[in-house]
Design an enzyme around this catalytic site. Structure first.
Site, PDB file in Angstrom:
ATOM      1  N   GLY A  76      40.692  40.842  50.559  1.00 47.96           N
ATOM      2  CA  GLY A  76      40.211  39.464  50.367  1.00 47.96           C
ATOM      3  C   GLY A  76      40.686  38.532  51.465  1.00 47.96           C
ATOM      4  O   GLY A  76      41.129  37.422  51.199  1.00 47.96           O
ATOM      5  N   ARG A  88      38.977  34.510  53.977  1.00 51.86           N
ATOM      6  CA  ARG A  88      39.242  33.064  53.948  1.00 51.86           C
ATOM      7  C   ARG A  88      40.516  32.808  53.143  1.00 51.86           C
ATOM      8  O   ARG A  88      41.134  33.745  52.617  1.00 51.86           O
ATOM      9  CB  ARG A  88      38.058  32.325  53.321  1.00 51.86           C
ATOM     10  CG  ARG A  88      37.874  32.635  51.844  1.00 51.86           C
ATOM     11  CD  ARG A  88      36.703  31.904  51.238  1.00 51.86           C
ATOM     12  NE  ARG A  88      36.864  31.813  49.788  1.00 51.86           N
ATOM     13  CZ  ARG A  88      35.980  31.291  48.956  1.00 51.86           C
ATOM     14  NH1 ARG A  88      34.855  30.811  49.423  1.00 51.86           N
ATOM     15  NH2 ARG A  88      36.226  31.241  47.660  1.00 51.86           N
ATOM     16  N   SER A 116      49.817  34.810  40.106  1.00 52.80           N
ATOM     17  CA  SER A 116      49.570  33.362  39.995  1.00 52.80           C
ATOM     18  C   SER A 116      50.513  32.770  38.959  1.00 52.80           C
ATOM     19  O   SER A 116      50.884  33.432  37.982  1.00 52.80           O
ATOM     20  CB  SER A 116      48.136  33.106  39.544  1.00 52.80           C
ATOM     21  OG  SER A 116      47.978  31.756  39.165  1.00 52.80           O
ATOM     22  N   TYR A 118      41.551  35.006  33.712  1.00 55.62           N
ATOM     23  CA  TYR A 118      42.332  34.974  34.963  1.00 55.62           C
ATOM     24  C   TYR A 118      43.832  35.103  34.672  1.00 55.62           C
ATOM     25  O   TYR A 118      44.539  35.893  35.319  1.00 55.62           O
ATOM     26  CB  TYR A 118      42.018  33.660  35.677  1.00 55.62           C
ATOM     27  CG  TYR A 118      42.694  33.471  37.015  1.00 55.62           C
ATOM     28  CD1 TYR A 118      42.223  34.111  38.160  1.00 55.62           C
ATOM     29  CD2 TYR A 118      43.789  32.615  37.150  1.00 55.62           C
ATOM     30  CE1 TYR A 118      42.832  33.918  39.392  1.00 55.62           C
ATOM     31  CE2 TYR A 118      44.394  32.413  38.380  1.00 55.62           C
ATOM     32  CZ  TYR A 118      43.919  33.068  39.501  1.00 55.62           C
ATOM     33  OH  TYR A 118      44.517  32.871  40.720  1.00 55.62           O
ATOM     34  N   LYS A 122      46.397  38.115  35.881  1.00 55.77           N
ATOM     35  CA  LYS A 122      47.567  37.876  36.727  1.00 55.77           C
ATOM     36  C   LYS A 122      48.868  38.259  36.005  1.00 55.77           C
ATOM     37  O   LYS A 122      49.820  38.715  36.645  1.00 55.77           O
ATOM     38  CB  LYS A 122      47.601  36.414  37.184  1.00 55.77           C
ATOM     39  CG  LYS A 122      46.421  36.031  38.095  1.00 55.77           C
ATOM     40  CD  LYS A 122      46.420  36.828  39.398  1.00 55.77           C
ATOM     41  CE  LYS A 122      45.407  36.316  40.409  1.00 55.77           C
ATOM     42  NZ  LYS A 122      45.421  37.069  41.670  1.00 55.77           N
ATOM     43  N   ILE A 126      47.457  25.975  45.479  1.00 52.74           N
ATOM     44  CA  ILE A 126      47.415  26.048  46.940  1.00 52.74           C
ATOM     45  C   ILE A 126      46.063  25.507  47.414  1.00 52.74           C
ATOM     46  O   ILE A 126      45.034  25.766  46.780  1.00 52.74           O
ATOM     47  CB  ILE A 126      47.570  27.530  47.403  1.00 52.74           C
ATOM     48  CG1 ILE A 126      48.778  28.208  46.718  1.00 52.74           C
ATOM     49  CG2 ILE A 126      47.660  27.629  48.918  1.00 52.74           C
ATOM     50  CD1 ILE A 126      50.139  27.653  47.036  1.00 52.74           C
TER      51      ILE A 126
HETATM   52  N1  LIG Z   1      44.437  28.932  45.635  1.00 52.81           N
HETATM   53  C1  LIG Z   1      45.328  28.894  44.682  1.00 52.81           C
HETATM   54  O1  LIG Z   1      45.758  27.813  44.257  1.00 52.81           O
HETATM   55  C2  LIG Z   1      45.894  30.150  44.100  1.00 52.81           C
HETATM   56  C3  LIG Z   1      46.932  30.042  43.178  1.00 52.81           C
HETATM   57  C4  LIG Z   1      47.478  31.174  42.621  1.00 52.81           C
HETATM   58  C5  LIG Z   1      47.026  32.411  43.004  1.00 52.81           C
HETATM   59  N2  LIG Z   1      46.014  32.514  43.904  1.00 52.81           N
HETATM   60  C6  LIG Z   1      45.559  33.864  44.239  1.00 52.81           C
HETATM   61  O2  LIG Z   1      45.634  34.046  45.636  1.00 52.81           O
HETATM   62  C7  LIG Z   1      44.604  34.940  46.044  1.00 52.81           C
HETATM   63  C8  LIG Z   1      43.777  34.280  47.135  1.00 52.81           C
HETATM   64  O3  LIG Z   1      43.246  33.064  46.626  1.00 52.81           O
HETATM   65  P1  LIG Z   1      42.423  32.022  47.493  1.00 52.81           P
HETATM   66  O4  LIG Z   1      42.680  30.696  46.940  1.00 52.81           O
HETATM   67  O5  LIG Z   1      42.620  32.283  48.942  1.00 52.81           O
HETATM   68  O6  LIG Z   1      40.933  32.447  47.041  1.00 52.81           O
HETATM   69  P2  LIG Z   1      39.553  32.405  47.815  1.00 52.81           P
HETATM   70  O7  LIG Z   1      38.504  32.385  46.767  1.00 52.81           O
HETATM   71  O8  LIG Z   1      39.543  31.346  48.859  1.00 52.81           O
HETATM   72  O9  LIG Z   1      39.570  33.825  48.548  1.00 52.81           O
HETATM   73  C9  LIG Z   1      39.513  35.023  47.820  1.00 52.81           C
HETATM   74  C10 LIG Z   1      39.068  36.130  48.741  1.00 52.81           C
HETATM   75  O10 LIG Z   1      38.908  37.313  47.963  1.00 52.81           O
HETATM   76  C11 LIG Z   1      37.699  37.949  48.338  1.00 52.81           C
HETATM   77  N3  LIG Z   1      37.161  38.723  47.232  1.00 52.81           N
HETATM   78  C12 LIG Z   1      36.602  38.269  46.085  1.00 52.81           C
HETATM   79  N4  LIG Z   1      36.182  39.294  45.337  1.00 52.81           N
HETATM   80  C13 LIG Z   1      36.476  40.430  46.026  1.00 52.81           C
HETATM   81  C14 LIG Z   1      36.282  41.807  45.780  1.00 52.81           C
HETATM   82  N5  LIG Z   1      35.675  42.242  44.669  1.00 52.81           N
HETATM   83  N6  LIG Z   1      36.705  42.697  46.704  1.00 52.81           N
HETATM   84  C15 LIG Z   1      37.305  42.289  47.845  1.00 52.81           C
HETATM   85  N7  LIG Z   1      37.519  40.984  48.142  1.00 52.81           N
HETATM   86  C16 LIG Z   1      37.095  40.078  47.239  1.00 52.81           C
HETATM   87  C17 LIG Z   1      36.775  36.833  48.743  1.00 52.81           C
HETATM   88  O11 LIG Z   1      35.771  37.309  49.618  1.00 52.81           O
HETATM   89  C18 LIG Z   1      37.727  35.848  49.411  1.00 52.81           C
HETATM   90  O12 LIG Z   1      37.841  36.126  50.784  1.00 52.81           O
HETATM   91  C19 LIG Z   1      43.817  35.290  44.799  1.00 52.81           C
HETATM   92  O13 LIG Z   1      44.293  36.500  44.249  1.00 52.81           O
HETATM   93  C20 LIG Z   1      44.120  34.153  43.869  1.00 52.81           C
HETATM   94  O14 LIG Z   1      43.984  34.505  42.526  1.00 52.81           O
HETATM   95  C21 LIG Z   1      45.436  31.414  44.460  1.00 52.81           C
END
Ligand SMILES: NC(=O)c1ccc[n+]([C@@H]2O[C@H](COP(=O)([O-])OP(=O)(O)OC[C@H]3O[C@@H](n4cnc5c(N)ncnc54)[C@H](O)[C@@H]3O)[C@@H](O)[C@H]2O)c1
Length: 248
Positions: free
Chosen positions: A13, A16, A143, A156, A160, A189
């Site tokens: 993933g 981005r 998370s 979700y 997690k 984030i």
């Molecule tokens: N942004 C936040 O506040 C936050 C907080 C806690 C945890 N997280 C976790 O951090 C990680 C990244 O989050 P983010 O905010 O950058 O999310 P985002 O949505 O910006 O990016 C997620 C990425 O995962 C990829 N993805 C989605 N489904 C997929 C699949 N089936 N196979 C392969 N890749 C896949 C997408 O293409 C994308 O590039 C995630 O696991 C999210 O749950 C994010």
């Protein structure tokens, strides 16, 4: 010699957000990277940019982490290109938020498939290589809501919380082969995932964060690099919160 020169890393993933920043930070520190994402054009372009900016090998591969065939393919491509795999970061994740009474069975299943089954499959196939090497690091991005629970995110938060259980179990199972497994648990984030929150929700979240700001993707990447480096070799099965103090 940079901190991660001669190391090879898989980040799922990574097209981005947090995953892209993790890949960029590893590359900046000398590592070769295999980056995966659902959009082939986007992930290949991101890998090209990283490769030219940091003079490392960066490969972009289309993958759905919930498919075992795709996970096997990604691990084989990494093995062919790098001959060893030192670090796996299970970062790919999705949300399908709704109140439980309105949540469709498919929304529950899809989130569990990507956020929990995906890391299980990737860890299983990478461990085949790491166990032969007798070294490796696996870092799972969980998370804060997996620790605290969250209304509107039963799917979700369950995925997690499950990922934390997976982290601890893999840590116990893989330790005999010198493979450390830990988790970074981000709070809120600034990424596309949180950009869709309305202003009222964002203000309410901010008021609950003791450090009074949303986190940046780099805050998460820095913790991941710590867990991937020499200085954390005696740490396994742990959950490191990067959340500004919102859940302590
Ligand atoms: N942004 C936040 O506040 C936050 C907080 C806690 C945890 N997280 C976790 O951090 C990680 C990244 O989050 P983010 O905010 O950058 O999310 P985002 O949505 O910006 O990016 C997620 C990425 O995962 C990829 N993805 C989605 N489904 C997929 C699949 N089936 N196979 C392969 N890749 C896949 C997408 O293409 C994308 O590039 C995630 O696991 C999210 O749950 C994010």
């Amino acid at each position: 010699m940079k901190r991660f020169s001669n190391k090879s890393v898989i980040v799922t993933g990574a097209g981005r957000g947090i995953g892209l920043e993790i890949a960029r930070t590893f590359a900046q520190n000398g590592a070769n990277i295999l980056m995966t994402g659902v959009n082939e054009e986007n992930i290949k372009k991101s890998a090209e940019t990283i490769s030219s900016n940091y003079s490392v090998k960066a490969i972009g591969v289309k993958q759905d982490v919930s498919s075992e065939a795709d996970c096997e393919k990604v691990v084989s491509i990494a093995e062919e290109n790098f001959s060893h795999i030192d670090i796996l970061v299970n970062n790919a994740g999705i949300t399908r938020d709704n109140l439980v009474l309105r949540m469709k069975e498919k929304d529950f299943e899809d989130v569990i498939a990507v956020n929990l089954k995906g890391p299980f499959l990737m860890s299983k196939h990478v461990f085949r290589i790491m166990s032969k090497q007798r070294s490796g690091r696996i870092i799972n991005i969980s998370s804060v809501v997996g620790q605290s629970g969250q209304a509107g995110q039963a799917n979700y938060a369950s995925s997690k919380a499950g990922l934390i259980g997976l982290t601890k179990s893999l840590a116990k199972e893989f330790a005999k082969r010198n493979v450390n497994v830990n988790s970074v648990s981000p709070g809120f984030i600034e990424t596309d995932m949180t950009a869709s929150l309305d202003e009222k929700t964002k203000a309410s979240i901010l008021s609950q964060i003791p450090l009074k700001r949303m986190g940046k993707p780099y805050d998460v990447a820095a913790a991941v690099l710590f867990l991937a480096g020499e200085e954390s070799s005696y740490i396994t099965g742990q959950i490191i919160a990067v959340n500004g103090g919102i859940y302590i």
